[in-house]
Design a protein around this motif. Structure first.
Motif, PDB file in Angstrom:
ATOM      1  N   UNK A  29      43.248  62.676  95.448  1.00 37.74           N
ATOM      2  CA  UNK A  29      42.299  61.896  94.647  1.00 37.74           C
ATOM      3  C   UNK A  29      43.020  60.799  93.870  1.00 37.74           C
ATOM      4  N   UNK A  30      44.169  61.130  93.311  1.00 33.06           N
ATOM      5  CA  UNK A  30      44.936  60.154  92.534  1.00 33.06           C
ATOM      6  C   UNK A  30      45.456  59.047  93.443  1.00 33.06           C
ATOM      7  N   UNK A  31      45.993  59.403  94.582  1.00 35.54           N
ATOM      8  CA  UNK A  31      46.634  58.433  95.467  1.00 35.54           C
ATOM      9  C   UNK A  31      45.655  57.692  96.391  1.00 35.54           C
ATOM     10  N   UNK A  32      44.426  58.151  96.464  1.00 36.77           N
ATOM     11  CA  UNK A  32      43.432  57.554  97.359  1.00 36.77           C
ATOM     12  C   UNK A  32      43.305  56.047  97.167  1.00 36.77           C
ATOM     13  N   UNK A  33      43.368  55.612  95.911  1.00 34.91           N
ATOM     14  CA  UNK A  33      43.158  54.193  95.606  1.00 34.91           C
ATOM     15  C   UNK A  33      44.442  53.411  95.407  1.00 34.91           C
ATOM     16  N   UNK A  34      45.613  54.068  95.571  1.00 33.96           N
ATOM     17  CA  UNK A  34      46.855  53.352  95.299  1.00 33.96           C
ATOM     18  C   UNK A  34      47.934  53.499  96.363  1.00 33.96           C
ATOM     19  N   UNK A  35      47.916  54.575  97.137  1.00 30.54           N
ATOM     20  CA  UNK A  35      48.990  54.815  98.102  1.00 30.54           C
ATOM     21  C   UNK A  35      48.475  54.626  99.525  1.00 30.54           C
ATOM     22  N   UNK A  36      49.033  53.690 100.267  1.00 32.14           N
ATOM     23  CA  UNK A  36      48.536  53.429 101.624  1.00 32.14           C
ATOM     24  C   UNK A  36      48.687  54.602 102.585  1.00 32.14           C
ATOM     25  N   UNK A 151      44.872  37.832 100.520  1.00 30.50           N
ATOM     26  CA  UNK A 151      44.629  39.207 100.958  1.00 30.50           C
ATOM     27  C   UNK A 151      45.280  39.441 102.313  1.00 30.50           C
ATOM     28  N   UNK A 152      45.589  40.683 102.546  1.00 35.28           N
ATOM     29  CA  UNK A 152      46.032  41.130 103.863  1.00 35.28           C
ATOM     30  C   UNK A 152      44.812  41.796 104.482  1.00 35.28           C
ATOM     31  N   UNK A 153      44.238  41.133 105.450  1.00 35.39           N
ATOM     32  CA  UNK A 153      42.949  41.555 105.995  1.00 35.39           C
ATOM     33  C   UNK A 153      43.072  42.814 106.845  1.00 35.39           C
ATOM     34  N   UNK A 154      42.169  43.737 106.575  1.00 36.83           N
ATOM     35  CA  UNK A 154      42.005  44.968 107.347  1.00 36.83           C
ATOM     36  C   UNK A 154      43.333  45.642 107.691  1.00 36.83           C
ATOM     37  N   UNK A 155      44.179  45.806 106.705  1.00 36.04           N
ATOM     38  CA  UNK A 155      45.482  46.433 106.963  1.00 36.04           C
ATOM     39  C   UNK A 155      45.547  47.869 106.457  1.00 36.04           C
ATOM     40  N   UNK A 156      44.448  48.380 105.912  1.00 32.90           N
ATOM     41  CA  UNK A 156      44.415  49.745 105.400  1.00 32.90           C
ATOM     42  C   UNK A 156      43.227  50.474 106.010  1.00 32.90           C
ATOM     43  N   UNK A 157      43.482  51.589 106.665  1.00 31.50           N
ATOM     44  CA  UNK A 157      42.414  52.408 107.228  1.00 31.50           C
ATOM     45  C   UNK A 157      42.212  53.604 106.317  1.00 31.50           C
ATOM     46  N   UNK A 158      41.054  53.647 105.653  1.00 28.63           N
ATOM     47  CA  UNK A 158      40.776  54.698 104.687  1.00 28.63           C
ATOM     48  C   UNK A 158      39.321  55.092 104.811  1.00 28.63           C
ATOM     49  N   UNK A 159      39.053  56.372 104.855  1.00 26.92           N
ATOM     50  CA  UNK A 159      37.689  56.910 104.910  1.00 26.92           C
ATOM     51  C   UNK A 159      36.909  56.364 106.104  1.00 26.92           C
ATOM     52  N   UNK A 160      37.609  56.226 107.250  1.00 27.87           N
ATOM     53  CA  UNK A 160      36.951  55.809 108.481  1.00 27.87           C
ATOM     54  C   UNK A 160      36.639  54.331 108.591  1.00 27.87           C
ATOM     55  N   UNK A 161      37.163  53.527 107.668  1.00 27.21           N
ATOM     56  CA  UNK A 161      36.904  52.087 107.696  1.00 27.21           C
ATOM     57  C   UNK A 161      38.183  51.300 107.432  1.00 27.21           C
ATOM     58  N   UNK A 162      38.173  50.042 107.860  1.00 27.98           N
ATOM     59  CA  UNK A 162      39.267  49.125 107.569  1.00 27.98           C
ATOM     60  C   UNK A 162      39.003  48.419 106.251  1.00 27.98           C
TER      61      UNK A 162
END
Length: 183
Positions: A29-36, A151-162
């Motif tokens: 939960x803590x890292x969800x929004x900060x750690x790729x 921005x770096x476009x669509x470089x993080x895949x989280x919760x089933x989305x880019x």
């Protein structure tokens, strides 16, 4: 005092904080929004990270945020990649204790770090990166004076989305101007 606000005190991170940092670093939960990567780290990996990246890097300064009322460590703020010649650095903030989320502690801790960066270290520029879905953080950074620089476009895949990673920056004179407006 330089490292205190009404509710938060910053103290230099030490080796004794490794176990606490390990707890935060492995809380999804803590890292969800900060750690790729959202990896789970062994205690040995965290100790190595703390020793070499947080404490051992001459171009980094890390501080534990302590809630002054109860003297409880609640998070960490850092300046990393400090470039003394060009007077710039990147900042990072993580509130590890979830019961302190959304209550302004992050804002207080970040302002203390920026006061130190701009008034004491005389940095010219501080940057950061934030995940595009982290609306609360983006709102905080914008309110403090950070501007989106790209921005770096669509470089993080989280919760089933880019998702994009947004790059923001704040210049010393902009920070000083914002401080005058808030007095």
């Amino acid at each position: 005092m330089l490292f205190e606000s009404s509710r938060v005190r910053l103290r230099k991170m030490t080796e004794e904080d490794t176990e606490l940092y390990h707890k935060w670093r492995n809380d999804v939960d803590v890292m969800h929004s900060t750690n790729p990567s959202l990896d789970v780290y062994s205690m040995e990996a965290t100790k190595e990270f703390v020793d070499h990246v947080i404490l051992g890097a001459p171009a980094a300064k890390s501080y534990i945020m302590v809630e002054k009322g109860n003297e409880i460590p609640i998070g960490i703020v850092s300046l990393i990649g400090i470039d003394y010649k060009n007077r710039n650095a990147e900042c990072i903030i993580d509130i590890g204790e979830k019961e302190y989320w959304g209550k302004g502690y992050g804002s207080e801790g970040l302002k203390l770090l920026l006061d130190y960066a701009f008034y004491e270290m005389n940095l010219h520029r501080v940057s950061l990166s934030v995940f595009s879905f982290n609306d609360r953080a983006i709102h905080l950074y914008t309110k403090i004076g950070f501007q989106q620089e790209g921005s770096s476009r669509q470089c993080l895949f989280r919760d089933g989305e880019w998702h994009d990673i947004i790059h923001m920056g704040l210049l010393q004179n902009e920070y000083f101007e914002k401080q005058k407006q808030n007095v």
